[in-house]
Motif scaffolding. Sequence first.
Motif, short mmCIF file in Angstrom:
data_model
loop_
_atom_site.label_atom_id
_atom_site.label_comp_id
_atom_site.label_asym_id
_atom_site.label_seq_id
_atom_site.Cartn_x
_atom_site.Cartn_y
_atom_site.Cartn_z
N THR A 126 0.83 -1.21 0.00
CA THR A 126 0.00 0.00 0.00
C THR A 126 0.86 1.26 0.00
OG1 THR A 126 -0.14 0.03 2.43
CG2 THR A 126 -1.84 -1.20 1.23
N SER A 127 2.18 1.10 0.06
CA SER A 127 3.09 2.24 0.04
C SER A 127 3.97 2.17 -1.19
CB SER A 127 3.96 2.28 1.30
OG SER A 127 4.91 1.23 1.28
N GLU A 128 4.44 3.32 -1.64
CA GLU A 128 5.29 3.40 -2.82
C GLU A 128 6.59 2.63 -2.61
OE1 GLU A 128 6.71 6.89 -5.91
OE2 GLU A 128 6.70 7.33 -3.78
N GLN A 129 7.23 2.85 -1.47
CA GLN A 129 8.50 2.18 -1.21
C GLN A 129 8.32 0.68 -1.06
OE1 GLN A 129 11.07 4.04 1.72
NE2 GLN A 129 10.06 6.01 1.46
N GLY A 130 7.25 0.25 -0.40
CA GLY A 130 7.00 -1.18 -0.24
C GLY A 130 6.77 -1.87 -1.57
N LEU A 131 6.03 -1.21 -2.47
CA LEU A 131 5.79 -1.77 -3.80
C LEU A 131 7.08 -1.93 -4.57
CD1 LEU A 131 2.54 -0.12 -5.26
CD2 LEU A 131 2.99 -2.55 -4.97
N ASP A 155 4.73 8.13 -10.40
CA ASP A 155 5.35 7.95 -11.72
C ASP A 155 6.31 6.77 -11.71
OD1 ASP A 155 3.99 9.98 -12.97
OD2 ASP A 155 5.52 11.50 -12.57
N PHE A 156 7.00 6.58 -10.58
CA PHE A 156 7.93 5.46 -10.49
C PHE A 156 7.19 4.13 -10.58
CE2 PHE A 156 11.14 8.22 -8.11
CZ PHE A 156 11.98 8.28 -9.20
N VAL A 157 6.09 4.01 -9.84
CA VAL A 157 5.31 2.77 -9.87
C VAL A 157 4.69 2.58 -11.25
CG1 VAL A 157 3.33 1.52 -8.90
CG2 VAL A 157 4.86 2.82 -7.40
N ILE A 198 -0.51 -6.49 -12.05
CA ILE A 198 -1.87 -6.23 -11.58
C ILE A 198 -1.86 -5.64 -10.18
CG2 ILE A 198 -4.05 -7.32 -10.91
CD1 ILE A 198 -3.64 -9.30 -13.19
N VAL A 199 -1.03 -6.22 -9.31
CA VAL A 199 -0.94 -5.73 -7.92
C VAL A 199 -0.47 -4.27 -7.89
CG1 VAL A 199 0.31 -5.99 -5.74
CG2 VAL A 199 -0.58 -8.01 -6.91
N GLU A 200 0.57 -3.97 -8.67
CA GLU A 200 1.10 -2.60 -8.68
C GLU A 200 0.12 -1.61 -9.30
OE1 GLU A 200 5.91 -2.68 -8.56
OE2 GLU A 200 4.98 -2.57 -10.53
N ALA A 201 -0.53 -2.02 -10.39
CA ALA A 201 -1.48 -1.12 -11.05
C ALA A 201 -2.65 -0.77 -10.13
CB ALA A 201 -2.00 -1.77 -12.34
N ARG A 202 -3.15 -1.75 -9.40
CA ARG A 202 -4.25 -1.48 -8.47
C ARG A 202 -3.81 -0.57 -7.33
NH1 ARG A 202 -7.15 -7.48 -7.85
NH2 ARG A 202 -8.17 -7.47 -9.91
N ALA A 203 -2.62 -0.82 -6.79
CA ALA A 203 -2.13 0.01 -5.70
C ALA A 203 -1.86 1.44 -6.17
CB ALA A 203 -0.86 -0.60 -5.11
N ASN A 204 -1.42 1.59 -7.41
CA ASN A 204 -1.06 2.92 -7.92
C ASN A 204 -2.28 3.79 -8.23
OD1 ASN A 204 1.21 4.56 -8.40
ND2 ASN A 204 0.85 4.44 -10.60
N ARG A 205 -3.47 3.20 -8.23
CA ARG A 205 -4.68 4.02 -8.38
C ARG A 205 -4.79 5.00 -7.22
NH1 ARG A 205 -8.92 -0.94 -9.69
NH2 ARG A 205 -8.01 -1.54 -11.71
#
Length: 319
Positions: A13-18, A160-162, A148-155
């Motif tokens: 759920t966080s940018e760094q964790g992803l 930009d990094f994700v 899929i996991v990253e795209a959903r979290a990035n909503r």
Amino acid sequence: MEAPSKTSFFDITSEQGLLRASIAVTLFIATIGIGFGLASGSFSIVFDGVYSLVDASMSGLSLVVVKLITAHVTSAQMSRKLRERFSMGFWHLEPMVLALNGILLSGVAIYALINAVSSLLEGGRDLEFGLALIYAVLTVIACVTIAIVEARANRTLNSDFVRMDVKGWVMSASITAALLIAFCVGLAIQGTRWAWISPYIDPAVLGLVCLVIIPLPLSVVRQALAEIFLVTPVDLKQHVDTVAQAFVSRHGLQSYRAYVAKVGRSREIELYFIVPTSMPARTIAEWDALRNEIGDAVGGEGPDRWITVVFTGDPEWAE
């Protein structure tokens, strides 16, 4: 105490964790890719592994930049000396990393394309399709899942990094899916009159994949270069002009000058309002109230907005 730490380290759920999770999966795929590629004799699989390694290294660099930006805007875990040396923040590093990422990914693909053409001209290469198929199936599943996991979290994150990382996973999945189809065809024609095609399958599919993926990062590179060179974003400039013009009319000011730029996730805005020399004097509190008014009207207040509002009677200070 250890369990929460591990959970936060790969918190999707966080940018760094992803980004950490993405790096871990990428390194695993790269390792088995190079291993399977060498074992099966497939240069396309080796390329897939090398491509993943480049992607992982850039994700690692992105993670460092994200930590610097976050630490600066939150005043956390940053030395005083570093903060003094970079008093304007670290937003400028974001487009630099994105541009480097896109250029490297395209460069790797161009090099692989040259090797694929060279291999075709030399008569292709034989490979073990069984091992290649196992790798392709496992990798496609892994790439699609993490994308899929990253795209959903990035909503929610809108990073930009994700977003770039998701594109990287989609490209990796596309590459491997093309390899999977080609390997299935190669396995199916073994022992038939079309078996002579087998040596050409690996370099041919690699060449086609490279032709497809070479231009994909270029849009990100173009946007990143625009931010590096401080090209004025049209939509942000129009918004600021509309707000500033209304402010000038409402308070009887003479004119204004607006300068805006988008650098990574930051929006940098400088507004100079030309005050008529005949306007009555105001207190500091009144001028600050006007600054708050224009700041609220511009909107987007937060750690990634850098706004400067100046009132002057001399137009030269605004040029």
